[in-house]
Scaffold this motif. Sequence first.
Motif, mmCIF file in Angstrom:
data_model
loop_
_atom_site.group_PDB
_atom_site.id
_atom_site.type_symbol
_atom_site.label_atom_id
_atom_site.label_comp_id
_atom_site.label_asym_id
_atom_site.label_seq_id
_atom_site.Cartn_x
_atom_site.Cartn_y
_atom_site.Cartn_z
ATOM 1 N N TYR A 266 0.830 -1.203 0.000
ATOM 2 C CA TYR A 266 0.000 0.000 0.000
ATOM 3 C C TYR A 266 0.869 1.259 0.000
ATOM 4 O O TYR A 266 1.859 1.347 0.732
ATOM 5 N N GLU A 267 0.494 2.226 -0.813
ATOM 6 C CA GLU A 267 1.193 3.503 -0.860
ATOM 7 C C GLU A 267 0.286 4.576 -0.245
ATOM 8 O O GLU A 267 -0.785 4.869 -0.781
ATOM 9 N N PRO A 268 0.673 5.162 0.890
ATOM 10 C CA PRO A 268 -0.145 6.180 1.556
ATOM 11 C C PRO A 268 -0.426 7.379 0.655
ATOM 12 O O PRO A 268 0.345 7.676 -0.272
ATOM 13 N N THR A 269 -1.521 8.062 0.942
ATOM 14 C CA THR A 269 -1.892 9.242 0.165
ATOM 15 C C THR A 269 -0.939 10.393 0.447
ATOM 16 O O THR A 269 -0.148 10.358 1.401
ATOM 17 N N GLU A 270 -1.033 11.404 -0.380
ATOM 18 C CA GLU A 270 -0.191 12.588 -0.188
ATOM 19 C C GLU A 270 -0.473 13.234 1.160
ATOM 20 O O GLU A 270 0.442 13.756 1.813
ATOM 21 N N THR A 271 -1.742 13.180 1.598
ATOM 22 C CA THR A 271 -2.102 13.760 2.901
ATOM 23 C C THR A 271 -1.322 13.105 4.017
ATOM 24 O O THR A 271 -0.729 13.782 4.874
ATOM 25 N N VAL A 272 -1.288 11.780 4.026
ATOM 26 C CA VAL A 272 -0.556 11.057 5.068
ATOM 27 C C VAL A 272 0.937 11.315 4.958
ATOM 28 O O VAL A 272 1.633 11.487 5.978
ATOM 29 N N ARG A 273 1.453 11.363 3.744
ATOM 30 C CA ARG A 273 2.888 11.619 3.576
ATOM 31 C C ARG A 273 3.260 13.000 4.116
ATOM 32 O O ARG A 273 4.312 13.173 4.745
ATOM 33 N N GLU A 274 2.410 13.986 3.890
ATOM 34 C CA GLU A 274 2.676 15.330 4.395
ATOM 35 C C GLU A 274 2.606 15.373 5.916
ATOM 36 O O GLU A 274 3.448 16.010 6.565
ATOM 37 N N ILE A 275 1.614 14.701 6.488
ATOM 38 C CA ILE A 275 1.494 14.650 7.957
ATOM 39 C C ILE A 275 2.715 13.956 8.539
ATOM 40 O O ILE A 275 3.286 14.391 9.547
ATOM 41 N N SER A 276 3.140 12.873 7.893
ATOM 42 C CA SER A 276 4.299 12.109 8.373
ATOM 43 C C SER A 276 5.555 12.978 8.378
ATOM 44 O O SER A 276 6.320 12.992 9.354
ATOM 45 N N ALA A 277 5.779 13.719 7.290
ATOM 46 C CA ALA A 277 6.960 14.578 7.205
ATOM 47 C C ALA A 277 6.908 15.684 8.244
ATOM 48 O O ALA A 277 7.917 15.997 8.902
ATOM 49 N N GLN A 278 5.724 16.271 8.423
ATOM 50 C CA GLN A 278 5.563 17.351 9.397
ATOM 51 C C GLN A 278 5.813 16.842 10.815
ATOM 52 O O GLN A 278 6.487 17.503 11.625
ATOM 53 N N LEU A 279 5.289 15.669 11.112
ATOM 54 C CA LEU A 279 5.459 15.086 12.439
ATOM 55 C C LEU A 279 6.925 14.754 12.707
ATOM 56 O O LEU A 279 7.445 15.017 13.810
ATOM 57 N N SER A 280 7.605 14.209 11.720
ATOM 58 C CA SER A 280 9.022 13.860 11.886
ATOM 59 C C SER A 280 9.882 15.107 12.068
ATOM 60 O O SER A 280 10.779 15.137 12.924
ATOM 61 N N ASP A 281 9.619 16.141 11.277
ATOM 62 C CA ASP A 281 10.394 17.375 11.400
ATOM 63 C C ASP A 281 10.187 18.029 12.758
ATOM 64 O O ASP A 281 11.123 18.593 13.337
ATOM 65 N N MET A 282 8.960 17.958 13.263
ATOM 66 C CA MET A 282 8.637 18.603 14.527
ATOM 67 C C MET A 282 9.238 17.860 15.713
ATOM 68 O O MET A 282 9.738 18.462 16.672
ATOM 69 N N THR A 283 9.234 16.531 15.660
ATOM 70 C CA THR A 283 9.689 15.730 16.798
ATOM 71 C C THR A 283 11.127 15.254 16.658
ATOM 72 O O THR A 283 11.756 14.884 17.660
ATOM 73 N N GLY A 284 11.649 15.260 15.417
ATOM 74 C CA GLY A 284 12.983 14.724 15.193
ATOM 75 C C GLY A 284 13.003 13.213 15.179
ATOM 76 O O GLY A 284 14.072 12.591 15.229
ATOM 77 N N ILE A 285 11.815 12.591 15.100
ATOM 78 C CA ILE A 285 11.714 11.130 15.085
ATOM 79 C C ILE A 285 11.336 10.697 13.672
ATOM 80 O O ILE A 285 10.260 11.021 13.177
ATOM 81 N N TYR A 286 12.232 9.964 13.016
ATOM 82 C CA TYR A 286 12.026 9.620 11.610
ATOM 83 C C TYR A 286 11.795 8.136 11.372
ATOM 84 O O TYR A 286 11.275 7.742 10.345
ATOM 85 N N GLY A 287 12.180 7.301 12.266
ATOM 86 C CA GLY A 287 11.981 5.872 12.049
ATOM 87 C C GLY A 287 12.827 5.055 13.003
ATOM 88 O O GLY A 287 13.739 5.571 13.651
ATOM 89 N N VAL A 288 12.490 3.766 13.118
ATOM 90 C CA VAL A 288 13.235 2.859 13.997
ATOM 91 C C VAL A 288 13.518 1.587 13.238
ATOM 92 O O VAL A 288 12.870 1.258 12.254
ATOM 93 N N GLU A 289 14.481 0.840 13.725
ATOM 94 C CA GLU A 289 14.841 -0.423 13.080
ATOM 95 C C GLU A 289 14.180 -1.603 13.761
ATOM 96 O O GLU A 289 14.223 -2.719 13.279
ATOM 97 N N ASN A 290 13.531 -1.344 14.927
ATOM 98 C CA ASN A 290 12.894 -2.432 15.671
ATOM 99 C C ASN A 290 11.723 -3.000 14.877
ATOM 100 O O ASN A 290 11.076 -2.313 14.122
ATOM 101 N N ASP A 291 11.440 -4.275 15.074
ATOM 102 C CA ASP A 291 10.261 -4.854 14.441
ATOM 103 C C ASP A 291 9.033 -4.527 15.269
ATOM 104 O O ASP A 291 9.115 -3.953 16.348
#
Length: 373
Positions: A335-360
């Motif tokens: 599944y490929e998220p919509t542009e809306t979700v991608r924008e929210i994701s980028a905004q949230l990551s920039d604001m919190t500094g949290i971009y992803g984890v390697e944990n399962d």
Amino acid sequence: MGKNRMTRQERELRAQKKKKRRRRRVVVLIAELIILAVLCVVAYGMFKLDLLNHSFFDEESILNNGVNQEGFKNVALFGTDNRAGETSGVRSDCIIVASINTNTKEVNMLSVYRDTMLLQEDGYFDKANSAYATGGPEAAINMLNRNLDLDITDYVTVNFLALADAVDQLGGIDLELTDEEVVHMNNYCVETSEITGKDYERIEPETAGTYHLNGVQAVSYARIRYTAGGDFTRTSRQRLVIEKLVEKAKQADLLTINRVIDAVFPEISTSFTTSELIGLAADVFSYQLGENSGFPFDLEMPESVPGYTGSYVVPADLEGNVRKAHAFLFGKENYEPTETVREISAQLSDMTGIYGVENDVDSTQESATDSVE
């Protein structure tokens, strides 16, 4: 002599015709009684469904990012902890997306952790459970659709009393509790009893074991968040209580189901119409509970978020979490998220500094040790 013989034959024929007519009348009468019985059941069901608190939305007020989960019916389930006299500003401590596969009748449940930082209607980020408090179920549905690419249009909200009544009317549920859970459940029972006006008995001594819980105890068990896993483990307990209730309901007789309806329906709010509920109820014994999990799958719990007070559950890459949510709920691995979700994701990551984890998925959720306020 011949005349008499004909008369007897005529009488026999008339007698046979009368028997056939009587049989036809009996068949017609039975058919009419069956139809009448069916109509009575439908009328009775509609009368019972009127006990629910119906709340309907303007279709244009529901957002869905332009997505459509064809073959699935998604419903938002909210659990509120209304105190006496509270009618507004109530947060939803339990947020579950129930996805019904309309072909297989399998129901998967995804709990959204109440403290998850997500984009709200006002354009600001806040905890997931704040949406219900600020804008009721409509705002909460939009929050889920906006951040998770869902097409939810209906909801069901229950409070503490509804859940407690359902458990009691079904004769209680059996659950295996740890030492910690027994202690915390006993403590929660005090407040739950005050809120619901229902009685309970403390479990003593407070030791691990399998216990038969009544309504107050089951609700209190579902509220526990001060054990390992915090709010993550609590959502698992909430889903377990639902599973136990479904099992008991499927085994209950009509008299018991009637008592559950009379007690619980007035405490339930829903956007479903009576006809929609009758349609869903037609397949009630075909539904099977499938998998259940929590969202976000990958997360972090920073000590603070710039510009915000308090602690939050932050999705580590919201976009990636939404992909996993769609794989879990709908079997869409790519599944490929919509542009809306991608924008929210980028905004949230920039604001919190949290971009992803390697944990399962499992290690991420199980590593959390505390819930957040």
